[in-house]
Design a protein around this motif. Sequence first.
Motif, PDB file in Angstrom:
ATOM      1  N   PRO A  21     -30.398 -44.962  18.869  1.00 30.69           N
ATOM      2  CA  PRO A  21     -29.821 -43.772  17.439  1.00 30.69           C
ATOM      3  C   PRO A  21     -30.888 -42.985  18.107  1.00 30.69           C
ATOM      4  CG  PRO A  21     -30.439 -45.772  16.244  1.00 30.69           C
ATOM      5  CD  PRO A  21     -30.809 -46.244  18.108  1.00 30.69           C
ATOM      6  N   VAL A  22     -30.455 -41.336  17.123  1.00 25.93           N
ATOM      7  CA  VAL A  22     -30.919 -39.976  17.281  1.00 25.93           C
ATOM      8  C   VAL A  22     -31.406 -40.741  15.900  1.00 25.93           C
ATOM      9  CG1 VAL A  22     -31.193 -38.236  16.625  1.00 25.93           C
ATOM     10  CG2 VAL A  22     -29.973 -38.968  18.718  1.00 25.93           C
ATOM     11  N   PRO A  23     -32.581 -40.665  15.539  1.00 25.70           N
ATOM     12  CA  PRO A  23     -33.201 -41.332  14.706  1.00 25.70           C
ATOM     13  C   PRO A  23     -32.474 -39.671  13.472  1.00 25.70           C
ATOM     14  CG  PRO A  23     -35.292 -40.837  15.938  1.00 25.70           C
ATOM     15  CD  PRO A  23     -33.917 -40.236  16.260  1.00 25.70           C
ATOM     16  N   PRO A  24     -32.036 -40.893  12.137  1.00 24.71           N
ATOM     17  CA  PRO A  24     -31.188 -39.624  11.157  1.00 24.71           C
ATOM     18  C   PRO A  24     -32.395 -38.862  10.847  1.00 24.71           C
ATOM     19  CG  PRO A  24     -31.086 -41.785  10.577  1.00 24.71           C
ATOM     20  CD  PRO A  24     -31.702 -42.069  11.822  1.00 24.71           C
ATOM     21  N   ALA A  25     -33.565 -39.103  10.179  1.00 27.27           N
ATOM     22  CA  ALA A  25     -34.829 -38.126  10.370  1.00 27.27           C
ATOM     23  C   ALA A  25     -34.911 -37.177  10.932  1.00 27.27           C
ATOM     24  CB  ALA A  25     -36.249 -38.606  10.519  1.00 27.27           C
ATOM     25  N   PHE A  26     -34.295 -36.844  11.712  1.00 24.54           N
ATOM     26  CA  PHE A  26     -34.138 -36.110  12.785  1.00 24.54           C
ATOM     27  C   PHE A  26     -33.905 -34.514  11.856  1.00 24.54           C
ATOM     28  CE2 PHE A  26     -35.323 -37.109  17.498  1.00 24.54           C
ATOM     29  CZ  PHE A  26     -36.747 -37.694  16.997  1.00 24.54           C
ATOM     30  N   ARG A  27     -32.962 -34.696  11.149  1.00 25.09           N
ATOM     31  CA  ARG A  27     -32.440 -33.480  10.596  1.00 25.09           C
ATOM     32  C   ARG A  27     -33.194 -32.441   9.298  1.00 25.09           C
ATOM     33  NH1 ARG A  27     -28.875 -35.812   6.459  1.00 25.09           N
ATOM     34  NH2 ARG A  27     -27.823 -37.412   8.339  1.00 25.09           N
ATOM     35  N   ARG A  28     -34.160 -33.367   9.207  1.00 20.01           N
ATOM     36  CA  ARG A  28     -35.362 -32.016   9.045  1.00 20.01           C
ATOM     37  C   ARG A  28     -35.859 -31.105   9.266  1.00 20.01           C
ATOM     38  NH1 ARG A  28     -37.513 -37.761   6.145  1.00 20.01           N
ATOM     39  NH2 ARG A  28     -39.053 -37.838   7.621  1.00 20.01           N
ATOM     40  N   LEU A  29     -35.100 -31.748  11.363  1.00 18.33           N
ATOM     41  CA  LEU A  29     -35.859 -30.905  12.214  1.00 18.33           C
ATOM     42  C   LEU A  29     -35.609 -28.852  12.104  1.00 18.33           C
ATOM     43  CD1 LEU A  29     -36.724 -33.160  15.321  1.00 18.33           C
ATOM     44  CD2 LEU A  29     -37.996 -31.600  13.569  1.00 18.33           C
ATOM     45  N   GLN A  30     -35.659 -28.237  11.317  1.00 13.24           N
ATOM     46  CA  GLN A  30     -34.873 -27.018  10.310  1.00 13.24           C
ATOM     47  C   GLN A  30     -35.354 -26.064  11.559  1.00 13.24           C
ATOM     48  OE1 GLN A  30     -31.967 -26.741   8.059  1.00 13.24           O
ATOM     49  NE2 GLN A  30     -32.556 -29.076   8.656  1.00 13.24           N
ATOM     50  N   ALA A  31     -36.505 -26.467  12.571  1.00 14.56           N
ATOM     51  CA  ALA A  31     -36.674 -25.104  13.590  1.00 14.56           C
ATOM     52  C   ALA A  31     -36.080 -24.839  14.988  1.00 14.56           C
ATOM     53  CB  ALA A  31     -38.096 -24.363  13.524  1.00 14.56           C
ATOM     54  N   LEU A  32     -35.074 -26.606  14.808  1.00 10.04           N
ATOM     55  CA  LEU A  32     -34.973 -27.173  16.211  1.00 10.04           C
ATOM     56  C   LEU A  32     -33.828 -25.836  16.661  1.00 10.04           C
ATOM     57  CD1 LEU A  32     -36.218 -29.636  18.177  1.00 10.04           C
ATOM     58  CD2 LEU A  32     -34.197 -30.421  17.360  1.00 10.04           C
ATOM     59  N   TRP A  58     -37.824 -35.848  33.015  1.00 16.98           N
ATOM     60  CA  TRP A  58     -38.055 -36.232  33.828  1.00 16.98           C
ATOM     61  C   TRP A  58     -39.773 -37.168  34.760  1.00 16.98           C
ATOM     62  CZ3 TRP A  58     -35.345 -35.628  39.333  1.00 16.98           C
ATOM     63  CH2 TRP A  58     -33.539 -34.451  37.752  1.00 16.98           C
ATOM     64  N   ASN A  59     -39.514 -38.484  33.062  1.00 15.71           N
ATOM     65  CA  ASN A  59     -40.646 -39.393  33.263  1.00 15.71           C
ATOM     66  C   ASN A  59     -39.578 -40.769  33.488  1.00 15.71           C
ATOM     67  OD1 ASN A  59     -43.347 -38.458  33.505  1.00 15.71           O
ATOM     68  ND2 ASN A  59     -42.803 -37.239  32.247  1.00 15.71           N
ATOM     69  N   GLN A  60     -40.689 -41.685  32.924  1.00 13.49           N
ATOM     70  CA  GLN A  60     -40.003 -43.048  33.106  1.00 13.49           C
ATOM     71  C   GLN A  60     -40.808 -43.761  31.743  1.00 13.49           C
ATOM     72  OE1 GLN A  60     -41.341 -44.856  36.171  1.00 13.49           O
ATOM     73  NE2 GLN A  60     -40.984 -43.292  37.923  1.00 13.49           N
ATOM     74  N   LEU A  61     -39.908 -42.772  30.579  1.00 11.80           N
ATOM     75  CA  LEU A  61     -40.652 -43.609  29.329  1.00 11.80           C
ATOM     76  C   LEU A  61     -39.713 -44.157  28.786  1.00 11.80           C
ATOM     77  CD1 LEU A  61     -41.602 -39.878  28.287  1.00 11.80           C
ATOM     78  CD2 LEU A  61     -43.030 -42.199  28.526  1.00 11.80           C
ATOM     79  N   SER A  62     -39.792 -45.176  27.973  1.00 13.01           N
ATOM     80  CA  SER A  62     -38.376 -46.038  27.676  1.00 13.01           C
ATOM     81  C   SER A  62     -38.879 -46.213  26.299  1.00 13.01           C
ATOM     82  CB  SER A  62     -38.781 -47.341  28.339  1.00 13.01           C
ATOM     83  OG  SER A  62     -39.872 -48.009  28.310  1.00 13.01           O
ATOM     84  N   GLY A  63     -37.431 -47.255  25.104  1.00 20.79           N
ATOM     85  CA  GLY A  63     -37.581 -47.568  24.052  1.00 20.79           C
ATOM     86  C   GLY A  63     -37.209 -46.377  22.686  1.00 20.79           C
ATOM     87  N   PRO A  64     -37.387 -46.332  21.873  1.00 23.61           N
ATOM     88  CA  PRO A  64     -36.077 -45.505  20.497  1.00 23.61           C
ATOM     89  C   PRO A  64     -37.538 -44.161  20.882  1.00 23.61           C
ATOM     90  CG  PRO A  64     -38.176 -46.832  19.109  1.00 23.61           C
ATOM     91  CD  PRO A  64     -37.829 -47.604  21.630  1.00 23.61           C
ATOM     92  N   LEU A  65     -36.185 -42.950  20.100  1.00 23.45           N
ATOM     93  CA  LEU A  65     -37.063 -41.671  20.153  1.00 23.45           C
ATOM     94  C   LEU A  65     -37.925 -42.037  18.714  1.00 23.45           C
ATOM     95  CD1 LEU A  65     -33.853 -39.692  20.305  1.00 23.45           C
ATOM     96  CD2 LEU A  65     -35.423 -39.247  21.980  1.00 23.45           C
ATOM     97  N   PRO A  66     -38.476 -41.299  18.658  1.00 20.98           N
ATOM     98  CA  PRO A  66     -39.677 -41.347  18.209  1.00 20.98           C
ATOM     99  C   PRO A  66     -39.839 -40.708  16.630  1.00 20.98           C
ATOM    100  CG  PRO A  66     -40.673 -39.699  19.341  1.00 20.98           C
ATOM    101  CD  PRO A  66     -39.718 -40.332  20.053  1.00 20.98           C
ATOM    102  N   SER A  67     -39.345 -41.685  15.437  1.00 27.91           N
ATOM    103  CA  SER A  67     -39.208 -40.886  14.074  1.00 27.91           C
ATOM    104  C   SER A  67     -39.938 -39.961  13.459  1.00 27.91           C
ATOM    105  CB  SER A  67     -38.963 -42.209  13.295  1.00 27.91           C
ATOM    106  OG  SER A  67     -37.629 -42.478  13.477  1.00 27.91           O
TER     107      SER A  67
END
Length: 602
Positions: free
Chosen positions: A271-282, A241-250
């Motif tokens: 897109p969703v960065p492929p590096a997000f696959r490393r977020l094993q605790a998510l 609930w903000n006004q942030l823009s641009g891509p998701l941070p890798s």
Amino acid sequence: MFRISERSLVAFSIIFSSLVSQLPHGVWGCALADRIALSRFSSSLGMEIDGWPGAANYSGDCCRWLGVRCRRFRAYHDLRVVNLDLAGGGLTGPLLPSTLAHLDELRVLNLSRNSIHGALFLPELLRMPRLRVLDLSQNSLTGELAGAPPPPGSTCTSRLVHLDVSFNMLTGLRGPGVFLGLPRLRKFSAESNQLSGVLPRSLTSCSELTYLNMANNSLHGTLTGLDFSRLARLRALHLDWNQLSGPLPSSLSHCRELRVVNFRRNNLSGPVPPAFRRLQALSFFDIGINSITGIDQALRTLQHCRALAVLILTTNFHGEEMPGNATTIRGFPSLRLLGIANCALRGAVPTWLRASTGLSVLDLSSNSLAGQIPSWLGGFDSLYRVDLSNNLLTGEIPPSLTRMRSLDGDAPCVQVSMSDYGVQLYNWHVDRGQLWYESYIPPSLDLSRNGLTGAIPPELGGLRALNILNLSGNALSGPIPATLAALTALQTLDLSCNELAGEIPGSLAALTFLSCFDVSHNRLYGLVPAAGQFSTFPCSSFSGNPGLHGQYCDGNGSVVGGAPEHDRALVTVGSDMFRLPFWLGMITGLCATMIIYVVVVP
């Protein structure tokens, strides 16, 4: 040799502490400087604090005042104030840090849930040398959020680990160095203020940070300027609930302990960065109501997050194809809630969902999914909310949906709690404009606004845990099953805009929790029930059924009569009184009176 057991030592400590508490004031009382500081603080608020000087339980020892906790240090003869907790104490007036400056042993300052107003002098508060916890949430503080960067060459930094200024009226972030000088900060919340501007890069200097919540503000700019690799201990990130823009941070992928990510309702894209696959605790990931693209890549990436339990992708990927290939997308084994609504996705209900055996909530509403509702959808043991509304689905309601185990009422329905992840449900039904703040999602089956045909399965009456049943806007035919009266927990029943025929079962009047009922625009006939909750439903609930009639409403949505039920009884009695026998008696009596008057009276 004489030995003292551990149990005896504990008992001695308890007795000693009890005796110390009975010592006369002044033996070990609060320091005079602390008492003066607290008295000045109370005076600056312009009010009297309960349990403080002037109240009935006043004592000269400020360590016994309400909300004050003290501790003895070897360096001091007197007790020192270490904790001041006046949360919800009805405090008003401004907060003047100078009045608390001499509390140089204060560790915890909690003034939350009050009516303190005026500017937030955060730099002055951060100069308190021992302060570790500062909670000023739920007040009326205004102005900018400013830090206290140490002077050049100085090694003196704040010891603060917890800072909460949420639910105030702060409007800005002063300068890029607002977070400098807070190297030990672990939890920071400024939720629900009026903060504008960009997230300062100094935020990454808080390398101990585990919780960051700046949701529901007016922050803008991109997130790519923040190096999240410097926040490797981050566990929860709330920027929704903000006004942030641009891509998701890798760089977020370096936060290997990250459990909660909430970017809901911003202007993020790409897109969703492929590096997000490393977020094993998510375990919680919400990027709903943005402009994210590439649903196939998003799902193929996030399926590697093996702990993912809540995945909300609503209002993204506009007009893309729903991936249905179970070979490239193996599914989400830990998933409990999946929301991919309001995306105008083409395709069918995806088969890879079958691998999510623990699924409890499924929302694929407001898309363009076609084909039939798959029969395997009713085979999930924990599924208690299904929303496939506003799609292009055809065929009959599969019998398997009438046998969902979590809705049969034999065992308690284990609901998904958003409070487990520190979030609330905002705008769950985006297309309908509903705004919810509940932590729990009600058990429901919503198949409305599709092209479903055939009869309503009578077996739906076995889903006794249902709160909401919505089958409106289809082409369903046949009668309304009387077995629906067994849905004793039902609060909403919407069967409008179908081709249903026959009478409204009178047994539905037994649904005492039913607050919303709509059978308008069908082919129903007969009597509208008047018992139970039916006397409270508006006439529009029955309109579009010319064959319906009732005591209060007809099938055209018009009110029949206008008198309440108890007034109708009086009218009925009156009409019985003034029928033909009554008028014959009146005429006979009048004639007899005239004869007596003429004959008898001289």
